[in-house]
Design an enzyme around this catalytic site. Structure first.
Site, short mmCIF file in Angstrom:
data_model
loop_
_atom_site.label_atom_id
_atom_site.label_comp_id
_atom_site.label_asym_id
_atom_site.label_seq_id
_atom_site.Cartn_x
_atom_site.Cartn_y
_atom_site.Cartn_z
CG HIS A 1 -1.71 1.22 1.17
ND1 HIS A 1 -2.86 1.74 0.43
CD2 HIS A 1 -1.63 2.43 2.16
CE1 HIS A 1 -3.34 2.60 0.75
NE2 HIS A 1 -2.61 3.22 1.97
NE ARG B 1 6.75 -7.68 -25.11
CZ ARG B 1 7.82 -7.34 -24.31
NH1 ARG B 1 8.94 -6.85 -24.84
NH2 ARG B 1 7.66 -7.72 -23.06
CB CYS C 1 9.44 -0.08 -26.89
SG CYS C 1 9.88 -1.72 -27.45
C1 PEP Z 1 13.75 -4.94 -24.66
O1 PEP Z 1 14.11 -5.76 -24.64
O2 PEP Z 1 14.19 -3.82 -24.78
C2 PEP Z 1 12.14 -4.63 -24.26
C3 PEP Z 1 11.50 -3.53 -24.40
O3 PEP Z 1 11.48 -5.95 -23.78
P1 PEP Z 1 11.55 -6.27 -22.36
O4 PEP Z 1 12.43 -5.51 -21.36
O5 PEP Z 1 10.04 -6.65 -22.08
O6 PEP Z 1 12.27 -7.75 -22.51
MG MG Z 2 13.02 -7.66 -24.70
#
Ligand code: PEP
Ligand code: MG
Length: 539
Positions: free
Chosen positions: A175, A311, A475
């Site tokens: 919490h 994804r 990402c």
């Molecule tokens: C990555 O590998 O950069 C990614 C965004 O995926 P994850 O961190 O979920 O493996």
């Molecule tokens: Mg990854």
């Protein structure tokens, strides 16, 4: 001055007067009301707090309290309590402790963390029976110390005057941590009031990023607090639509849990750049049904107006799901993970694709496959999407890949005629490029995204995509890191998918990168021999 080390779980650097709110249980204090009345009173208290939370968009905290009410009124628990001598408060508390112990022994981390909640409810019930409440004289900024923090306690605080929580017990979803993150309050776990003499502590500095707690800080430590404040103000001032337009960038959110969907609030981010869908499977103890997957997608749809990059399951590596009974691997990061696993488990894969196309995100979704290493990986996975779409009579959505294996990063041109977009997963790409497991802290010297050989790899992908008019984003965590994002901007990247809380810091950094772009020679940066010399180019 003294510095104690805990675990930082909610970032920020702030100072305040240390306040110990720990109320120790004293069973010699007699109850002033009956057990039945106590349960009713505490339930009513929780209901009032829920109302308050719901009217101020604090749904996650409200949900936790709904669960508290269920636990407190659970027939099994109330039956056990009714058999006791009401006056023996210690016995009443023991029932909660026993229940908490059962949860603690469970395999599932979620239930283990709920065991702390059960203890907290037990404590709160004893205080209610004894008519002991908490009072806060919050007229100066405070740093709150406790063994654990209950919703009753946090809801009685003026959170505008709380500059930090230092909590001994609790996990990342407890919490105190949820409240801290929601309110931008720095929080450290693992430090106890008994670790220092709180009565002689006039002021403390809490650093929720590094986990450091400075007791009675000197002048120079206090200066760091002021500098931090000034930086945050500057970041917030630069976080505007106008600046995003000036930079020509789009920010998207990385989403990796239901809580992150529910607590998302940022009018400048309208898209999801990475929906880590595996959490929908990891949070469960059996494979989720189609309907529940559809519901989660619908929830996502309510929060984000524009593109959702979904994804598909990225299980394997460090992300394991017991009920799939996957074989043990010597080297799981190099094993059957991501798209390799879904291609071997068609039913699982097809159900997930159906859940996407059956939900409200259909129309704005882009499907992305993780761990693609060959063109055939992509083609086979796309075929599954096409066949499910055909079956459902749905339109085929845009389909792309994560660039996270060196084979794709070296030759993105192999994919340009077939994929709709690239999204670079710098976390995995880095570990595979330097052959250094991303989870091993002692290998941190190999985890530097500014290494020129890594930058060359990124440059190759971004350039190939830009020259061929293919959408490219990052990402991985590099996009949420101020130096990393700065360099990505210089390399020509314009779509950043990041941890939403980092967005203001990233925009400020990108504004500096845009300035630097006027005089920079990219070839010179890329011809450096190590990260240290690359770092000198960042202003
Ligand atoms: C990555 O590998 O950069 C990614 C965004 O995926 P994850 O961190 O979920 O493996
Ligand atoms: Mg990854």
């Amino acid at each position: 001055m003294r510095v104690l080390q805990g675990t930082g779980v909610s970032p920020g650097v702030k100072a305040g007067k240390p306040i110990n709110i720990e109320r120790t249980l004293d069973f010699s204090i007699i109850a002033t009301i009956s057990l039945d009345k106590g349960i009713k009173e505490l339930t009513a208290k929780y209901k009032n707090i829920i109302k308050k939370y719901n009217s101020s968009s604090r749904e996650i905290e409200a949900e936790v309290l709904e669960a508290y009410i269920l636990i407190l009124n659970d027939p099994e628990l109330t039956n056990s309590l009714s058999e006791l001598n009401e006056e023996n408060l210690e016995q009443i508390y023991d029932v909660f402790l026993e229940q908490s112990e059962v949860f603690k022994q469970m395999d599932d981390e979620y239930f283990q963390q709920r065991s702390e909640d059960i203890e907290a409810i037990g404590k709160e019930l004893i205080f209610t029976l004894q008519n002991i409440s908490i009072e806060f004289d919050a007229d100066v900024p405070q740093v709150i110390f406790a063994n654990e923090l209950t919703p009753n306690e946090t809801s009685s605080m003026n959170l505008n005057l709380v500059n930090g929580f230092v909590v001994k017990e609790g996990g990342p979803t407890s919490h105190a941590v949820i409240v801290a993150k929601n309110y931008g309050i720095p929080c450290i776990l693992g430090i106890s009031i008994s670790d220092f003499d709180i009565d002689n502590a006039v002021e403390v500095i809490i650093n929720g990023s590094t986990g450091e707690l400075t007791i009675n800080p000197d002048e120079s430590s206090l200066k760091i607090v002021e500098e931090y404040k000034a930086t945050i103000t500057k970041q917030l001032e630069s976080y505007t639509e106008e600046n995003l337009n000036k930079l020509g960038v789009e920010l998207r959110a990385n989403i990796g849990s239901t809580d992150e969907i529910k607590s998302f609030k940022d009018s400048l981010i309208k898209s999801v750049g990475l929906f880590r869908s595996e959490f929908l499977y990891i949070e469960e103890s059996t494979e989720p049904e189609l309907d529940s997957l559809v519901n989660s997608n619908n929830l996502l749809n309510e929060k984000f107006e524009e593109t959702i990059v979904y994804r598909t399951l990225d299980i394997g590596g460090d992300k394991q799901v017991d009920y799939l009974n996957l074989p043990q691997e010597e080297n799981p990061f190099l094993g059957v993970r991501g798209v390799r696993l879904t291609l071997e488990n068609r039913q699982l894969f097809e159900t997930q694709i159906s859940s996407i196309l059956n939900s409200n995100i259909n129309g704005k979704v882009k499907i992305m496959f993780p761990m693609v290493a060959t063109l055939e990986d992509f083609q086979e996975a796309k075929e599954v999407v096409v066949s499910v779409a055909d079956k459902l009579g749905a339109e085929i959505p845009k389909v792309g890949i994560m660039v996270e294996t060196p084979s794709v990063a070296i030759s993105p041109e192999i994919y340009i005629d077939e994929v709709d977009f690239f999204s670079i997963g710098t976390n995995d790409l880095l570990q595979y490029s330097f052959a250094a497991d991303r989870g091993i802290t002692s290998l941190n010297k190999y985890h530097d995204v500014l290494n020129p050989s890594f930058l060359k790899l990124l440059h190759n992908i971004i350039n190939t995509a830009n020259q061929n008019d293919i959408e490219v984003s990052v990402c991985g965590d590099m996009a949420s890191d101020t130096e990393g994002a700065y360099m990505l901007y210089l390399l020509g990247l314009r779509i950043f998918s990041l941890a939403p809380s980092q967005a203001p810091a990233i925009v400020l950094s990108l504004l500096k990168a845009k300035e630097a772009l006027k005089n920079i020679n990219l070839e010179e940066i890329l011809s450096q021999k190590n990260s240290q010399s690359v770092r000198k180019f960042i202003i």
